[in-house]
Design a protein around this motif. Structure first.
Motif, PDB file in Angstrom:
ATOM      1  N   VAL A  92      -5.893   1.336  11.533  1.00 16.02           N
ATOM      2  CA  VAL A  92      -5.174   0.496  10.563  1.00 16.02           C
ATOM      3  C   VAL A  92      -3.896  -0.058  11.184  1.00 16.02           C
ATOM      4  O   VAL A  92      -3.542  -1.230  10.977  1.00 16.02           O
ATOM      5  CB  VAL A  92      -4.873   1.301   9.285  1.00 16.02           C
ATOM      6  CG1 VAL A  92      -3.960   0.512   8.347  1.00 16.02           C
ATOM      7  CG2 VAL A  92      -6.180   1.658   8.569  1.00 16.02           C
ATOM      8  N   ASP A  96      -2.975  -3.985  11.645  1.00 13.12           N
ATOM      9  CA  ASP A  96      -1.735  -4.531  11.097  1.00 13.12           C
ATOM     10  C   ASP A  96      -0.984  -5.330  12.156  1.00 13.12           C
ATOM     11  O   ASP A  96      -0.349  -6.352  11.859  1.00 13.12           O
ATOM     12  CB  ASP A  96      -0.866  -3.389  10.570  1.00 13.12           C
ATOM     13  CG  ASP A  96       0.249  -3.877   9.663  1.00 13.12           C
ATOM     14  OD1 ASP A  96       0.125  -4.990   9.100  1.00 13.12           O
ATOM     15  OD2 ASP A  96       1.248  -3.158   9.514  1.00 13.12           O
ATOM     16  N   ARG A  99      -3.499  -8.542  13.021  1.00 18.37           N
ATOM     17  CA  ARG A  99      -3.629  -9.438  11.867  1.00 18.37           C
ATOM     18  C   ARG A  99      -4.780 -10.430  12.020  1.00 18.37           C
ATOM     19  O   ARG A  99      -4.589 -11.653  12.034  1.00 18.37           O
ATOM     20  CB  ARG A  99      -2.325 -10.212  11.622  1.00 18.37           C
ATOM     21  CG  ARG A  99      -1.085  -9.374  11.439  1.00 18.37           C
ATOM     22  CD  ARG A  99      -1.177  -8.392  10.307  1.00 18.37           C
ATOM     23  NE  ARG A  99      -1.338  -9.040   8.985  1.00 18.37           N
ATOM     24  CZ  ARG A  99      -1.421  -8.349   7.841  1.00 18.37           C
ATOM     25  NH1 ARG A  99      -1.403  -7.036   7.852  1.00 18.37           N
ATOM     26  NH2 ARG A  99      -1.570  -8.994   6.706  1.00 18.37           N
ATOM     27  N   HIS A 125     -10.605   7.270   2.013  1.00 12.19           N
ATOM     28  CA  HIS A 125      -9.289   7.090   2.647  1.00 12.19           C
ATOM     29  C   HIS A 125      -9.278   5.834   3.509  1.00 12.19           C
ATOM     30  O   HIS A 125      -8.300   5.070   3.497  1.00 12.19           O
ATOM     31  CB  HIS A 125      -8.967   8.322   3.492  1.00 12.19           C
ATOM     32  CG  HIS A 125      -7.643   8.265   4.176  1.00 12.19           C
ATOM     33  ND1 HIS A 125      -6.442   8.270   3.497  1.00 12.19           N
ATOM     34  CD2 HIS A 125      -7.312   8.180   5.495  1.00 12.19           C
ATOM     35  CE1 HIS A 125      -5.442   8.199   4.340  1.00 12.19           C
ATOM     36  NE2 HIS A 125      -5.938   8.132   5.565  1.00 12.19           N
ATOM     37  N   GLU A 127     -11.070   3.090   3.124  1.00  9.74           N
ATOM     38  CA  GLU A 127     -11.011   1.929   2.237  1.00  9.74           C
ATOM     39  C   GLU A 127      -9.610   1.735   1.671  1.00  9.74           C
ATOM     40  O   GLU A 127      -9.087   0.609   1.630  1.00  9.74           O
ATOM     41  CB  GLU A 127     -12.017   2.092   1.086  1.00  9.74           C
ATOM     42  CG  GLU A 127     -13.477   2.011   1.509  1.00  9.74           C
ATOM     43  CD  GLU A 127     -14.411   1.993   0.313  1.00  9.74           C
ATOM     44  OE1 GLU A 127     -13.938   1.716  -0.817  1.00  9.74           O
ATOM     45  OE2 GLU A 127     -15.618   2.250   0.500  1.00  9.74           O
ATOM     46  N   ASP A 128      -8.985   2.814   1.222  1.00  8.14           N
ATOM     47  CA  ASP A 128      -7.645   2.724   0.631  1.00  8.14           C
ATOM     48  C   ASP A 128      -6.624   2.193   1.637  1.00  8.14           C
ATOM     49  O   ASP A 128      -5.792   1.340   1.314  1.00  8.14           O
ATOM     50  CB  ASP A 128      -7.197   4.097   0.127  1.00  8.14           C
ATOM     51  CG  ASP A 128      -7.922   4.530  -1.134  1.00  8.14           C
ATOM     52  OD1 ASP A 128      -8.573   3.681  -1.766  1.00  8.14           O
ATOM     53  OD2 ASP A 128      -7.837   5.729  -1.481  1.00  8.14           O
ATOM     54  N   GLU A 129      -6.680   2.710   2.865  1.00  8.85           N
ATOM     55  CA  GLU A 129      -5.709   2.299   3.881  1.00  8.85           C
ATOM     56  C   GLU A 129      -5.925   0.847   4.299  1.00  8.85           C
ATOM     57  O   GLU A 129      -4.956   0.101   4.513  1.00  8.85           O
ATOM     58  CB  GLU A 129      -5.800   3.228   5.095  1.00  8.85           C
ATOM     59  CG  GLU A 129      -5.346   4.658   4.818  1.00  8.85           C
ATOM     60  CD  GLU A 129      -3.919   4.715   4.300  1.00  8.85           C
ATOM     61  OE1 GLU A 129      -3.011   4.291   5.031  1.00  8.85           O
ATOM     62  OE2 GLU A 129      -3.722   5.164   3.146  1.00  8.85           O
ATOM     63  N   ALA A 131      -7.149  -1.538   2.462  1.00  5.93           N
ATOM     64  CA  ALA A 131      -6.769  -2.412   1.347  1.00  5.93           C
ATOM     65  C   ALA A 131      -5.270  -2.684   1.333  1.00  5.93           C
ATOM     66  O   ALA A 131      -4.818  -3.735   0.857  1.00  5.93           O
ATOM     67  CB  ALA A 131      -7.210  -1.788   0.025  1.00  5.93           C
ATOM     68  N   LYS A 132      -4.477  -1.755   1.859  1.00  5.29           N
ATOM     69  CA  LYS A 132      -3.023  -1.926   1.885  1.00  5.29           C
ATOM     70  C   LYS A 132      -2.568  -3.022   2.841  1.00  5.29           C
ATOM     71  O   LYS A 132      -1.435  -3.497   2.751  1.00  5.29           O
ATOM     72  CB  LYS A 132      -2.346  -0.611   2.276  1.00  5.29           C
ATOM     73  CG  LYS A 132      -2.531   0.521   1.276  1.00  5.29           C
ATOM     74  CD  LYS A 132      -1.922   1.812   1.812  1.00  5.29           C
ATOM     75  CE  LYS A 132      -2.158   2.981   0.876  1.00  5.29           C
ATOM     76  NZ  LYS A 132      -1.626   4.252   1.441  1.00  5.29           N
ATOM     77  N   LEU A 133      -3.421  -3.416   3.770  1.00  3.70           N
ATOM     78  CA  LEU A 133      -3.029  -4.402   4.786  1.00  3.70           C
ATOM     79  C   LEU A 133      -2.868  -5.807   4.216  1.00  3.70           C
ATOM     80  O   LEU A 133      -2.177  -6.643   4.798  1.00  3.70           O
ATOM     81  CB  LEU A 133      -4.083  -4.445   5.904  1.00  3.70           C
ATOM     82  CG  LEU A 133      -4.173  -3.214   6.806  1.00  3.70           C
ATOM     83  CD1 LEU A 133      -5.366  -3.344   7.747  1.00  3.70           C
ATOM     84  CD2 LEU A 133      -2.885  -3.036   7.600  1.00  3.70           C
ATOM     85  N   GLY A 134      -3.537  -6.084   3.103  1.00  3.05           N
ATOM     86  CA  GLY A 134      -3.463  -7.434   2.546  1.00  3.05           C
ATOM     87  C   GLY A 134      -4.276  -8.451   3.333  1.00  3.05           C
ATOM     88  O   GLY A 134      -4.043  -9.660   3.217  1.00  3.05           O
TER      89      GLY A 134
END
Length: 291
Positions: A92, A96, A99, A125, A127-129, A131-134
């Motif tokens: 992740v 980030d 990009r 976990h 998937e959740d992480e 999704a935070k990237l936008g």
């Protein structure tokens, strides 16, 4: 440029094969370039990066328009959950920094559940992480892979008994060929349509029970093979005997508890479901030929 993490795995190789057939430029991210010679032969760019090396992963993903990621397995690690979460953090972090325009993640049936699913919680976990990237994200939740039966094919043919963690052996469950997951992934990577979050479930053309698996194996082997429920106390010792660490085996056992309770399935009312074309008989025949 489309970057594929886990490029030498069954899903990764299938994705890359389809992308190259379509003429798309591909960068295969591998731990060892020696294992990727066949990918070089189909004109893949090769990037070497260990799954836990954030800096190497960032370099490997740099300039990619889309990246396919997969949850790293640590089957021999005693604290598998912690090790896999550390690898997810590295992935992740690299995404980030790089990009890309979009990310496609290979996940698992049951990843929508927040507890009680053992190893599947790692996919939750992931998937959740992500999704935070936008970053526009496509999540392919894969059913259990048909190829997983390969660990038991030889034993079942020799003994006439197919042991199973699926209880009861008459219960039909979703399963899919790993190669079909890769083909669906390639379809979305090649698509120009982007969404903030898209969830797709992928399973085979039909569902099977362990009795079905035993019956097909028996027909292929020319002998009777009986499906047999492996008693719950025997699960972890059997998995450890197959090469898993005790910690990882306990996570897998907990996942099968959830499976047998009917919790591991398509998330109701969310996303859509794609069906692969490969029948179980084809996969089992190939596993027998390889064995």
């Amino acid at each position: 440029m489309l970057a594929i993490l886990g490029a030498t795995g069954k899903i990764g190789r299938s994705t890359i094969g389809e992308l190259r057939r379509s003429g798309a430029p591909v960068r295969a991210i591998v731990r060892n370039s020696e294992a990727a010679r066949d990918l070089q032969a189909v004109d893949c760019e090769i990037a070497v990066a260990d799954i836990g090396d954030g800096a190497a992963l960032r370099r490997a993903m740099q300039g990619a328009t889309a990246v396919q990621v997969i949850c790293p397995a640590s089957g021999r690690a005693e604290d598998a959950s912690t090790e896999m979460r550390a690898a997810i953090a590295a992935i992740v972090g690299a995404l980030d920094a790089a990009r890309p325009q979009s990310v496609l993640a290979i996940s698992d049936y049951g990843a929508h559940l927040a507890s009680g699913t053992g190893i599947t919680l790692t996919f939750r976990h992931l998937e959740d992480e992500l999704a935070k990237l936008g970053i526009p994200l496509t999540v392919l939740r894969s059913a259990e892979h048909m190829q997983n039966w390969g660990r038991l094919v030889k034993r079942a043919v020799q003994s006439g008994v197919l042991p199973s963690l699926h209880h009861p052996v008459t219960k039909r469950f979703p399963t899919v060929s790993a190669a079909d997951v890769g083909l669906v992934a390639a379809e979305f990577l090649l698509s120009e349509e982007q969404m903030p979050l898209r969830i797709v479930h992928v399973e085979g053309p039909e569902r099977y029970s362990t009795e079905d698996v035993a019956g097909i194996l028996g027909e292929l082997a020319g002998r009777r093979i009986t499906a047999q429920e492996l008693p719950r106390p025997a699960w972890v010792p059997a998995l450890v005997g197959g090469g898993l660490s005790t910690g990882y085996a306990e996570l897998v056992a907990t996942m099968f508890d959830a499976h047998n309770a009917g919790r591991i399935d398509v998330e109701a009312g969310v996303g859509d479901t794609r069906s692969g074309k490969t029948q179980l008989r084809q996969v089992l025949a190939a596993l027998m030929a390889d064995g």
